[in-house]
Design an enzyme around this catalytic site. Structure first.
Site, PDB file in Angstrom:
ATOM      1  N   GLY A  12      -1.048   1.517  12.212  1.00  0.00           N
ATOM      2  CA  GLY A  12      -0.702   1.326  13.618  1.00  0.00           C
ATOM      3  C   GLY A  12      -1.728   0.543  14.416  1.00  0.00           C
ATOM      4  O   GLY A  12      -1.817   0.698  15.638  1.00  0.00           O
ATOM      5  N   ARG A  92      10.782  -0.211   6.426  1.00  0.00           N
ATOM      6  CA  ARG A  92      12.194  -0.044   6.043  1.00  0.00           C
ATOM      7  C   ARG A  92      12.998  -1.231   6.559  1.00  0.00           C
ATOM      8  O   ARG A  92      12.771  -1.710   7.667  1.00  0.00           O
ATOM      9  CB  ARG A  92      12.778   1.219   6.685  1.00  0.00           C
ATOM     10  CG  ARG A  92      12.435   2.500   5.987  1.00  0.00           C
ATOM     11  CD  ARG A  92      13.029   3.655   6.748  1.00  0.00           C
ATOM     12  NE  ARG A  92      14.493   3.670   6.703  1.00  0.00           N
ATOM     13  CZ  ARG A  92      15.204   4.228   5.725  1.00  0.00           C
ATOM     14  NH1 ARG A  92      14.611   4.813   4.720  1.00  0.00           N
ATOM     15  NH2 ARG A  92      16.529   4.195   5.765  1.00  0.00           N
ATOM     16  N   LEU A  93      13.931  -1.653   5.728  1.00  0.00           N
ATOM     17  CA  LEU A  93      14.851  -2.705   6.150  1.00  0.00           C
ATOM     18  C   LEU A  93      15.934  -2.036   6.995  1.00  0.00           C
ATOM     19  O   LEU A  93      16.451  -0.986   6.625  1.00  0.00           O
ATOM     20  CB  LEU A  93      15.471  -3.348   4.901  1.00  0.00           C
ATOM     21  CG  LEU A  93      16.126  -4.712   5.066  1.00  0.00           C
ATOM     22  CD1 LEU A  93      15.124  -5.737   5.575  1.00  0.00           C
ATOM     23  CD2 LEU A  93      16.691  -5.172   3.716  1.00  0.00           C
ATOM     24  N   HIS A 110       4.810 -10.410  10.743  1.00  0.00           N
ATOM     25  CA  HIS A 110       4.669 -10.550   9.294  1.00  0.00           C
ATOM     26  C   HIS A 110       3.390 -11.333   8.975  1.00  0.00           C
ATOM     27  O   HIS A 110       3.119 -12.356   9.606  1.00  0.00           O
ATOM     28  CB  HIS A 110       5.901 -11.273   8.719  1.00  0.00           C
ATOM     29  CG  HIS A 110       5.823 -11.399   7.236  1.00  0.00           C
ATOM     30  ND1 HIS A 110       6.099 -10.332   6.397  1.00  0.00           N
ATOM     31  CD2 HIS A 110       5.459 -12.419   6.437  1.00  0.00           C
ATOM     32  CE1 HIS A 110       5.914 -10.713   5.143  1.00  0.00           C
ATOM     33  NE2 HIS A 110       5.521 -11.978   5.133  1.00  0.00           N
TER      34      HIS A 110
HETATM   35  C1  GRF Z   1       0.662  -5.848   9.490  1.00  0.00           C
HETATM   36  O1  GRF Z   1      -0.117  -6.636   8.630  1.00  0.00           O
HETATM   37  C2  GRF Z   1       1.992  -6.494   9.690  1.00  0.00           C
HETATM   38  O2  GRF Z   1       1.952  -7.864   9.569  1.00  0.00           O
HETATM   39  C3  GRF Z   1       2.827  -5.907   8.600  1.00  0.00           C
HETATM   40  O3  GRF Z   1       2.356  -4.586   8.461  1.00  0.00           O
HETATM   41  C4  GRF Z   1       1.008  -4.508   8.867  1.00  0.00           C
HETATM   42  C5  GRF Z   1       0.873  -3.371   9.819  1.00  0.00           C
HETATM   43  O4  GRF Z   1      -0.457  -3.064  10.121  1.00  0.00           O
HETATM   44  N1  GRF Z   1       4.227  -6.005   8.931  1.00  0.00           N
HETATM   45  P1  GRF Z   1      -0.799  -1.948  11.203  1.00  0.00           P
HETATM   46  O5  GRF Z   1      -0.135  -0.656  10.772  1.00  0.00           O
HETATM   47  O6  GRF Z   1      -0.315  -2.412  12.533  1.00  0.00           O
HETATM   48  O7  GRF Z   1      -2.302  -1.804  11.168  1.00  0.00           O
END
Ligand code: GRF
Length: 212
Positions: A12, A92-93, A110
């Site tokens: 998070g 999850r998708l 992403h």
């Molecule tokens: C991030 O690298 C994001 O790009 C990917 O999941 C990760 C989440 O990191 N979708 P965090 O839980 O916000 O530290």
């Protein structure tokens, strides 16, 4: 005041960056009013508690299938009058029922320059492929995997001695700047759509500027 729900499965840190941006006034007229996780042990839930934000746990084992899971999720979001859904490491998708209900109102971040290296291993795949430049992408969520309209992207150079860990860390720092920026643009109504392309409205001229 826009009401935001953040969905997170893990640490998070993006949630934290968004909360900080709101607290600093970098995102105005918006609040995170709900944090949802599918993982009981997600540190994102602890962060939400520390900020006094209501939390909900949606474990996949409590639902017979993806559709009933997503219908329950949607019902909670609607009951909370959520305007924007922010996926921050939610693993999850989501099914069409959720995607349709929050079309152009649900974002994901992403850790690669999409459409290169979608999926769960974006950082490792970019490193293994040997590309010299990667980065992160904020996009709207559509029915596919990491395939929706792109809102913002930022690039960084891969170093010779980068490991998955070092690269992940630098990408995270980018993400923490880019995600609040994209949310702020959405909240201020600055994103326009043309097909699958997103444009940012330029305050001064009213002319749309293509995002770089
Ligand atoms: C991030 O690298 C994001 O790009 C990917 O999941 C990760 C989440 O990191 N979708 P965090 O839980 O916000 O530290």
């Amino acid at each position: 005041m826009k009401r935001i729900a953040v969905l997170a499965s893990g640490n998070g840190s993006n949630l934290e960056a968004i909360l900080t941006a709101i607290e600093r006034g970098e995102i105005q007229n918006a609040r995170v009013t709900l944090v949802i996780s599918d993982q009981e042990k997600a540190y994102a839930l602890v962060r939400a508690e520390k900020h006094g934000i209501p939390r909900a746990l949606f474990r996949k084992e409590d639902y017979p299938d993806r559709e009933s899971y997503d219908r329950a999720l949607l019902a909670l979001l609607q009951a909370n009058q959520i305007d924007l859904v922010v996926l921050a490491g939610f693993m999850r998708l989501l099914s069409p029922v959720m995607v349709e209900a929050f079309r152009n109102r649900m974002m994901n971040i992403h850790p690669s320059l999409l459409p290169a290296f979608p999926g769960r291993r974006g950082v490792a795949d970019a490193l293994a492929y040997g590309v010299k430049v990667t980065g992160c992408t904020v996009h709207f969520v559509d029915e596919g995997m990491d395939s929706g309209p792109i809102i913002l992207q930022e690039a960084l150079a891969i170093r010779e001695d980068d490991t998955v860990e070092s690269l992940t860390e630098r990408i995270h720092r980018l993400e923490h700047r880019l995600y609040p920026k994209a949310i702020d643009l959405w909240v201020r109504g600055k994103i326009r759509f043309e097909g699958r392309r997103c444009y940012i409205e330029q305050a001064e001229t009213g002319a749309p500027e293509r995002l770089g």
